[in-house]
Design a protein around this motif. Structure first.
Motif, PDB file in Angstrom:
ATOM      1  N   HIS A   4      -6.640  68.728  50.381  1.00  0.00           N
ATOM      2  CA  HIS A   4      -6.215  69.615  51.757  1.00  0.00           C
ATOM      3  C   HIS A   4      -7.526  69.461  52.639  1.00  0.00           C
ATOM      4  O   HIS A   4      -8.406  68.807  52.367  1.00  0.00           O
ATOM      5  N   ALA A   5      -7.020  69.853  53.898  1.00  0.00           N
ATOM      6  CA  ALA A   5      -8.042  69.668  54.991  1.00  0.00           C
ATOM      7  C   ALA A   5      -9.328  70.627  54.660  1.00  0.00           C
ATOM      8  O   ALA A   5      -9.052  71.625  53.943  1.00  0.00           O
ATOM      9  N   HIS A   6     -10.234  70.143  55.191  1.00  0.00           N
ATOM     10  CA  HIS A   6     -11.418  71.099  55.095  1.00  0.00           C
ATOM     11  C   HIS A   6     -12.122  71.244  56.478  1.00  0.00           C
ATOM     12  O   HIS A   6     -12.155  70.369  57.095  1.00  0.00           O
ATOM     13  N   VAL A   7     -12.398  72.485  56.756  1.00  0.00           N
ATOM     14  CA  VAL A   7     -13.001  72.676  58.051  1.00  0.00           C
ATOM     15  C   VAL A   7     -14.459  73.216  57.833  1.00  0.00           C
ATOM     16  O   VAL A   7     -14.479  74.210  57.018  1.00  0.00           O
ATOM     17  N   PHE A   8     -15.197  72.851  58.729  1.00  0.00           N
ATOM     18  CA  PHE A   8     -16.728  73.153  58.522  1.00  0.00           C
ATOM     19  C   PHE A   8     -16.993  73.740  59.836  1.00  0.00           C
ATOM     20  O   PHE A   8     -16.964  73.142  60.906  1.00  0.00           O
ATOM     21  N   ILE A   9     -17.329  75.137  59.545  1.00  0.00           N
ATOM     22  CA  ILE A   9     -17.436  75.936  60.957  1.00  0.00           C
ATOM     23  C   ILE A   9     -19.078  76.045  61.375  1.00  0.00           C
ATOM     24  O   ILE A   9     -19.587  76.733  60.347  1.00  0.00           O
ATOM     25  N   ILE A  10     -19.334  75.862  62.229  1.00  0.00           N
ATOM     26  CA  ILE A  10     -20.973  76.190  62.597  1.00  0.00           C
ATOM     27  C   ILE A  10     -20.955  77.257  63.462  1.00  0.00           C
ATOM     28  O   ILE A  10     -20.806  77.180  64.596  1.00  0.00           O
ATOM     29  N   LEU A  11     -21.578  78.356  63.194  1.00  0.00           N
ATOM     30  CA  LEU A  11     -21.615  79.525  63.977  1.00  0.00           C
ATOM     31  C   LEU A  11     -23.021  79.477  64.637  1.00  0.00           C
ATOM     32  O   LEU A  11     -24.117  79.364  63.578  1.00  0.00           O
ATOM     33  N   GLY A  12     -23.263  79.492  65.728  1.00  0.00           N
ATOM     34  CA  GLY A  12     -24.761  79.135  66.204  1.00  0.00           C
ATOM     35  C   GLY A  12     -24.684  77.757  66.674  1.00  0.00           C
ATOM     36  O   GLY A  12     -25.714  76.974  66.668  1.00  0.00           O
ATOM     37  N   ALA A  13     -23.599  77.191  67.081  1.00  0.00           N
ATOM     38  CA  ALA A  13     -23.409  75.787  67.230  1.00  0.00           C
ATOM     39  C   ALA A  13     -24.296  75.240  68.575  1.00  0.00           C
ATOM     40  O   ALA A  13     -24.565  73.902  68.553  1.00  0.00           O
ATOM     41  N   SER A  14     -24.799  76.054  69.332  1.00  0.00           N
ATOM     42  CA  SER A  14     -25.782  75.705  70.290  1.00  0.00           C
ATOM     43  C   SER A  14     -27.096  75.887  70.089  1.00  0.00           C
ATOM     44  O   SER A  14     -28.039  75.684  71.141  1.00  0.00           O
ATOM     45  N   GLY A  15     -27.379  76.346  68.829  1.00  0.00           N
ATOM     46  CA  GLY A  15     -28.650  76.602  68.806  1.00  0.00           C
ATOM     47  C   GLY A  15     -29.632  75.266  68.256  1.00  0.00           C
ATOM     48  O   GLY A  15     -28.986  74.239  67.813  1.00  0.00           O
ATOM     49  N   ASP A  16     -30.967  75.752  67.906  1.00  0.00           N
ATOM     50  CA  ASP A  16     -32.146  74.721  67.430  1.00  0.00           C
ATOM     51  C   ASP A  16     -31.402  74.097  66.009  1.00  0.00           C
ATOM     52  O   ASP A  16     -31.481  72.812  65.946  1.00  0.00           O
ATOM     53  N   LEU A  17     -31.184  75.088  65.075  1.00  0.00           N
ATOM     54  CA  LEU A  17     -31.060  74.523  63.805  1.00  0.00           C
ATOM     55  C   LEU A  17     -29.609  73.743  63.851  1.00  0.00           C
ATOM     56  O   LEU A  17     -29.601  72.489  63.095  1.00  0.00           O
ATOM     57  N   ALA A  18     -28.599  73.953  64.718  1.00  0.00           N
ATOM     58  CA  ALA A  18     -27.387  73.196  64.712  1.00  0.00           C
ATOM     59  C   ALA A  18     -27.805  71.870  65.271  1.00  0.00           C
ATOM     60  O   ALA A  18     -27.447  70.658  64.630  1.00  0.00           O
ATOM     61  N   ARG A  19     -28.518  71.717  66.282  1.00  0.00           N
ATOM     62  CA  ARG A  19     -28.846  70.450  67.151  1.00  0.00           C
ATOM     63  C   ARG A  19     -29.801  69.686  66.340  1.00  0.00           C
ATOM     64  O   ARG A  19     -29.434  68.347  66.144  1.00  0.00           O
ATOM     65  N   LYS A  20     -30.736  70.229  65.725  1.00  0.00           N
ATOM     66  CA  LYS A  20     -31.642  69.228  64.887  1.00  0.00           C
ATOM     67  C   LYS A  20     -31.194  69.039  63.661  1.00  0.00           C
ATOM     68  O   LYS A  20     -31.638  67.827  63.105  1.00  0.00           O
ATOM     69  N   LYS A  21     -30.625  69.808  62.892  1.00  0.00           N
ATOM     70  CA  LYS A  21     -30.156  69.534  61.377  1.00  0.00           C
ATOM     71  C   LYS A  21     -28.831  69.335  61.122  1.00  0.00           C
ATOM     72  O   LYS A  21     -28.243  68.359  60.511  1.00  0.00           O
ATOM     73  N   ILE A  22     -27.937  70.494  61.494  1.00  0.00           N
ATOM     74  CA  ILE A  22     -26.670  70.308  60.982  1.00  0.00           C
ATOM     75  C   ILE A  22     -25.799  69.210  61.478  1.00  0.00           C
ATOM     76  O   ILE A  22     -25.159  68.641  60.632  1.00  0.00           O
ATOM     77  N   TYR A  23     -25.794  69.051  62.846  1.00  0.00           N
ATOM     78  CA  TYR A  23     -24.832  67.980  63.429  1.00  0.00           C
ATOM     79  C   TYR A  23     -25.301  66.834  62.908  1.00  0.00           C
ATOM     80  O   TYR A  23     -24.559  65.970  62.473  1.00  0.00           O
ATOM     81  N   PRO A  24     -26.624  66.538  63.199  1.00  0.00           N
ATOM     82  CA  PRO A  24     -27.063  65.136  62.468  1.00  0.00           C
ATOM     83  C   PRO A  24     -26.691  65.111  61.089  1.00  0.00           C
ATOM     84  O   PRO A  24     -26.358  63.928  60.812  1.00  0.00           O
ATOM     85  N   THR A  25     -26.888  65.878  60.247  1.00  0.00           N
ATOM     86  CA  THR A  25     -26.584  65.894  59.078  1.00  0.00           C
ATOM     87  C   THR A  25     -25.153  65.534  58.832  1.00  0.00           C
ATOM     88  O   THR A  25     -24.827  64.649  58.072  1.00  0.00           O
ATOM     89  N   LEU A  26     -24.103  66.289  59.287  1.00  0.00           N
ATOM     90  CA  LEU A  26     -22.488  66.135  59.481  1.00  0.00           C
ATOM     91  C   LEU A  26     -22.525  64.660  59.697  1.00  0.00           C
ATOM     92  O   LEU A  26     -21.725  64.003  59.223  1.00  0.00           O
ATOM     93  N   TRP A  27     -23.012  64.207  60.769  1.00  0.00           N
ATOM     94  CA  TRP A  27     -22.749  62.754  61.305  1.00  0.00           C
ATOM     95  C   TRP A  27     -23.083  61.801  60.134  1.00  0.00           C
ATOM     96  O   TRP A  27     -22.285  61.078  60.043  1.00  0.00           O
ATOM     97  N   CYS A  28     -24.239  62.031  59.559  1.00  0.00           N
ATOM     98  CA  CYS A  28     -24.856  61.116  58.450  1.00  0.00           C
ATOM     99  C   CYS A  28     -23.578  60.798  57.265  1.00  0.00           C
ATOM    100  O   CYS A  28     -23.373  59.872  56.855  1.00  0.00           O
TER     101      CYS A  28
END
Ligand code: BG6
Length: 488
Positions: A4-28
């Protein structure tokens, strides 16, 4: 559950943690093809932005090779963004529509949010964004999990009134580190350590976290917490519980966490006389960051007594450990970057060799940087003499496992969430015990406004720390230094 599809929702997507850690990790994870086949990402935040704006903010933190541009485009394509308010049911209904558009999908919510938005956001998720019954909903949260026992208890009651424990993934990213995961295999996969892993043989355990940088603009946030809440109460205590625990009956998340909690329950709050607090001041002989002290940070109040260095001695009052000091030490703006666990053994009972030449054994888990496990041992100085020499049995990972890739802690932990493994996440009762241990001592420091000892940026921290460890029978001879073999 990858059909099944998985959807990963980032609440606080414009913040520091999202920018520095979450998005770069998801990309890797995406780049390395570690995610389930049909995975989508939805960013959610208050700011009225487009996905392209988010990417502009994130890209400086992403490692992208020149031949990965096409892949990066494919990553962009599975990302969406919507702006909304965290207390608006209407906005969360819109979010739910985006989710429904992916079919009956599994949902992972990453709450990269300041604590004051936590409650409304979780209430909205519970109200209108839960997955269909046959799919899972998982919630990832990060510290601060409250700031003392009362606030933690309130937060915890709020969360558990909405989500059962198996849906909650509390991150302590130290649990995702290679060497921390190795601790269990090393301890329970070898015959030789368990018999000496106790108060008959161990003299003390020192668990250290040192950083050569100051608060670097995070002073405002840091001042609310201080190094004890930032590092000691979570990362160092987690390491302690894995070092000290008995063998779990299996590697299941519950069995492991049960053993960790048992250790924590045996720990009393540290006594103030066994605590050293410090705050860094600038080193006037240098330039740049290190010339500035903590109080020079414009976001820090001028009269702040928040510690940037702390050492505390804890005792695990059970049969195995009674009497053995566990010395936790952490600090910013010190002389080096290092996280390690150092187990010092007792003196050899009858030294038949030259007086003073036999030093204590130490077993060191070097968590970072350059992961290593080494055992300080005595050996004969090679050659004609019969003299003793301090040396080491050395397992430096990058020498022994040359081609291995050590994933970042966040990469491993996010994969665990997709896989539904809670082994490396903190259970609510562990946090309860952690706050029980640290709250009385935090209260005492804060109500007395205890003045931390100043130490120079780039130093080893207050010398009172060495006096403390010495008084707990930690012997530092200064005659030996581990040579990082990867540098030879
Ligand atoms: C975080 C703290 O939890 O851990 C930071 O908030 C600290 O202050 C960081 O710098 C250290 O993490 P790592 O993985 O760099 O050792």
């Amino acid at each position: 559950d990858s059909s099944h599809a998985h959807v990963f929702i980032i609440l606080g997507a414009s913040g520091d943690l999202a920018r520095k850690k979450i998005y770069p990790t998801l990309w890797c994870l995406f780049r390395d093809k570690l995610l389930p086949p049909e995975t989508y990402f939805i960013g959610f935040a208050r700011s009225k932005l487009e996905m392209s704006d988010i990417f502009k903010k994130v890209q400086p933190y992403m490692k992208v090779k020149s031949d990965e541009m096409e892949l990066l485009q494919s990553f962009f394509k599975i990302n969406e963004y919507m702006s909304g308010n965290y207390d608006s049911q209407e906005d969360f209904e819109k979010l739910n529509e985006l989710l429904e558009a992916k079919g009956k999908c599994n949902r992972i919510f990453y709450l990269a949010l300041p604590p004051n938005i936590f409650e409304p956001a979780t209430a909205q998720i519970k109200g209108v964004c839960m997955a269909h019954e046959s799919r899972f909903t998982r919630i990832i949260i990060e510290k601060p999990f409250g700031r003392d026992l009362d606030s933690y208890t309130a937060l915890s009651e709020h969360i558990s009134s909405m989500f059962p424990e198996e849906q909650i993934y509390r991150i302590d990213h130290y649990l995702g580190k290679e060497m921390v995961q190795n601790l269990m295999i090393f301890r329970f996969g070898n015959l030789i350590f368990n018999p000496i892993w106790n108060n008959s043989h161990v003299s003390s355990v020192v668990i250290s976290f040192k950083e050569p940088i100051g608060t670097q603009g995070r002073g405002g946030y840091f001042d609310q917490s201080g190094i004890i809440r930032d590092v000691m109460q979570n990362h160092l205590l987690q390491l302690l519980s894995i070092v000290a625990m008995d063998q779990p009956s299996s590697t299941s998340a519950e069995d492991i966490r049960n053993e960790k909690v048992k250790v924590l329950k045996c720990i009393e709050p540290p006594e103030m006389k066994n605590v050293v607090l410090g705050q860094y001041v600038g080193d006037p002989d240098t330039e740049g960051d290190s010339a500035k002290g903590y109080l020079d940070d414009p976001t820090v109040p001028d009269d702040s007594v928040t510690p940037t260095f702390a050492a505390a001695v804890l005792f695990v009052n059970n049969e195995r450990w009674k009497g053995v000091p566990f010395i936790l030490r952490c600090g910013k703006a010190l002389n080096e970057r290092k996280a390690e666990i150092r187990i010092q053994f007792q003196d050899v009972p009858s030294n038949i060799f030259n007086r003073g030449c036999i030093k204590r054994n130490e077993l060191v888990f070097r968590v970072q940087p350059r992961e290593a496990i080494y055992m300080k041992v005595m050996t004969k100085l090679p050659g004609m003499s019969f003299n003793c020499e301090e040396s080491e049995l050395d397992l430096t990972f990058e020498n022994r496992f040359m081609d291995a890739k050590f994933p970042d802690a966040y990469e491993r932990l996010l994969i665990d969430v997709f896989a539904g493994s809670q082994m490396n996440f903190v259970r609510s009762d562990e946090l309860y015990e952690a706050w029980r241990i640290f709250t009385p001592f935090l209260d005492e420091i804060e109500s007395s406004k205890a003045k931390p000892i100043p130490y120079k940026f780039g130093s080893r921290g207050p010398t009172e720390y060495d006096t403390l460890t010495k008084s707990f029978n930690f012997v530092y001879s200064g005659t030996y230094r581990w040579t990082d073999a990867s540098k030879i």
